[in-house]
Enzyme design. Structure first.
Site, PDB file in Angstrom:
ATOM      1  N   ASP A   1       5.374  -5.505  19.448  1.00  0.00           N
ATOM      2  CA  ASP A   1       4.252  -6.399  19.747  1.00  0.00           C
ATOM      3  C   ASP A   1       3.823  -6.124  21.189  1.00  0.00           C
ATOM      4  O   ASP A   1       4.396  -6.647  22.134  1.00  0.00           O
ATOM      5  CB  ASP A   1       4.706  -7.851  19.578  1.00  0.00           C
ATOM      6  CG  ASP A   1       3.580  -8.859  19.780  1.00  0.00           C
ATOM      7  OD1 ASP A   1       2.614  -8.534  20.501  1.00  0.00           O
ATOM      8  OD2 ASP A   1       3.678  -9.975  19.238  1.00  0.00           O
TER       9      ASP A   1
ATOM     10  N   GLU B   1      10.705 -23.257  15.331  1.00  0.00           N
ATOM     11  CA  GLU B   1      12.038 -22.734  15.659  1.00  0.00           C
ATOM     12  C   GLU B   1      12.765 -23.632  16.645  1.00  0.00           C
ATOM     13  O   GLU B   1      13.980 -23.558  16.771  1.00  0.00           O
ATOM     14  CB  GLU B   1      12.015 -21.300  16.211  1.00  0.00           C
ATOM     15  CG  GLU B   1      11.522 -20.269  15.212  1.00  0.00           C
ATOM     16  CD  GLU B   1      11.539 -18.867  15.791  1.00  0.00           C
ATOM     17  OE1 GLU B   1      12.111 -18.671  16.882  1.00  0.00           O
ATOM     18  OE2 GLU B   1      10.978 -17.970  15.165  1.00  0.00           O
TER      19      GLU B   1
ATOM     20  N   HIS C   1       2.467 -10.766  16.869  1.00  0.00           N
ATOM     21  CA  HIS C   1       3.224 -11.082  15.652  1.00  0.00           C
ATOM     22  C   HIS C   1       3.182 -12.573  15.332  1.00  0.00           C
ATOM     23  O   HIS C   1       3.504 -12.981  14.218  1.00  0.00           O
ATOM     24  CB  HIS C   1       4.679 -10.598  15.786  1.00  0.00           C
ATOM     25  CG  HIS C   1       5.544 -11.453  16.647  1.00  0.00           C
ATOM     26  ND1 HIS C   1       5.555 -11.365  18.030  1.00  0.00           N
ATOM     27  CD2 HIS C   1       6.434 -12.436  16.333  1.00  0.00           C
ATOM     28  CE1 HIS C   1       6.410 -12.233  18.517  1.00  0.00           C
ATOM     29  NE2 HIS C   1       6.955 -12.894  17.516  1.00  0.00           N
TER      30      HIS C   1
END
Length: 351
Positions: free
Chosen positions: A25, A128, A273
């Site tokens: 990325d 997350e 990403h």
């Protein structure tokens, strides 16, 4: 955090293809590389803590920037790979890889660090829940006046078109697939979608959902994030969903805002990403919009009680007649046109 959730999270994080995606990325890599290597004055002879070091590349950047010591803390078994990367680059004298959760980690002699570096961002910024660990590390290990890399993060939302969910199904190799498209939209409208949309799909430049100062933000502030807003469509188009993205800012050695490295996941920026998070509207809520049409909505982001690493996202459409509009508002409603003209008159009088 729930230990079972944590254990599965760290197991999933050991997937090398995830790290291949991140390492390839370029916007991500260039942002951290530039923020660290172009600000060597901030890192020279300093003690650094890398929270969630992964493959160790950010720790290696810090060492290359002249850090005296880097503690690369990684909870997953990827710590073994990070150790090999550090040894491969001859940086073992500076970078110490520690296989541990940062919550279980201790610095020798209660040492404090000068800088905390971490790439903690997830989809729609907070997915997350890794920012929790960064905040823990900041509160326990960062010196007074120490620096956070990144130092700020901003979450945005904007109404948008989603042609991949609508127009695409008008003609699939000469066959109308609108029935399939409608069924798919009904399914997708119950779950946010991570995808890349074109900048032309945005119907508005975006409004701030929340801005986080990483030097002061608390865990409590992350539990519930709510925004009620009215925005005026800036270009005609089909309103089919809402787009969420984030920007991050890094400190600069000059201390000037214009010298900060700014990293963006906006549809207007190079693709990352993270892509964008799209909340697709159900078909009965979609409509064609003219420029300056007001859209009123309420966005709610709440931690999932069963998995604190995830959030429940809820979008509620409101009646723009019943909601207070910002001042000034650029929509075509008479009250907003008159208010805006009045404010402009006042500005002219002040001059």
């Amino acid at each position: 955090m729930n230990s079972q959730v944590d254990e599965q999270y760290f197991v999933d994080y050991e997937d090398l293809e995830i790290h291949e995606l991140m390492l390839k990325d370029r916007p991500r890599q260039e942002a951290y590389h530039n923020a660290i290597l172009k600000n060597k004055q901030l890192f020279k002879d300093k003690v650094i803590l890398d929270v969630g070091a992964g493959t160790g590349i950010l720790s290696a950047f810090c060492a290359k920037a002249g850090a005296k010591r880097v503690y690369a803390v990684e909870a997953s078994n990827l710590a073994k790979l990070a150790l090999n990367v550090i040894e491969e680059n001859g940086l073992s004298e500076v970078v110490k890889v520690i296989h541990s959760r940062v919550e279980d980690f201790s610095l020798p002699d209660d040492e404090k660090v000068d800088i905390i570096v971490s790439e903690w961002m997830g989809f729609y910024l907070l997915h997350e829940g890794m920012l929790d660990s960064v905040i823990f590390a900041r509160n326990k290990f960062l010196k007074d006046g120490g620096l956070m890399f990144p130092t700020s993060a901003t979450l945005y939302v904007a109404p948008c078109s989603v042609p991949s969910r609508y127009q695409y199904w008008d003609n699939v190799d000469g066959i109308k697939m609108n029935t399939f498209g409608e069924m798919l939209r009904n399914v997708k409208s119950h779950k946010p979608e991570i995808t890349q949309i074109d900048a032309d799909c945005l119907l508005h430049e975006g409004t701030v959902v929340s801005w986080f100062n990483l030097e002061t933000v608390t865990l409590e502030e992350l539990d519930n994030i709510n925004l009620q807003e009215v925005v005026a469509i800036q270009k005609s188009g089909n309103h089919q969903g809402f787009c969420l993205w984030f920007d991050c800012g890094f400190p600069s050695s000059s201390g000037k805002f214009e010298d900060m490295t700014i990293f963006s996941t906006s549809p207007k920026a190079p693709e990352t990403h993270w892509k964008q998070c799209i909340i697709v509207l159900p078909p009965n809520a979609c409509e064609a919009m003219e420029e300056n049409t007001p859209i009123a909505f309420k966005l709610s982001m709440q931690r999932n009680p069963n998995d604190v690493r995830k959030y429940n996202l809820e979008m509620e459409m409101l009646d723009s007649d019943d909601v207070e509009h910002p001042l000034p508002c650029n929509c075509f409603m008479t009250k907003c046109i008159l208010t805006k003209a009045h404010l402009q008159t006042m500005d002219t009088d002040d001059e």
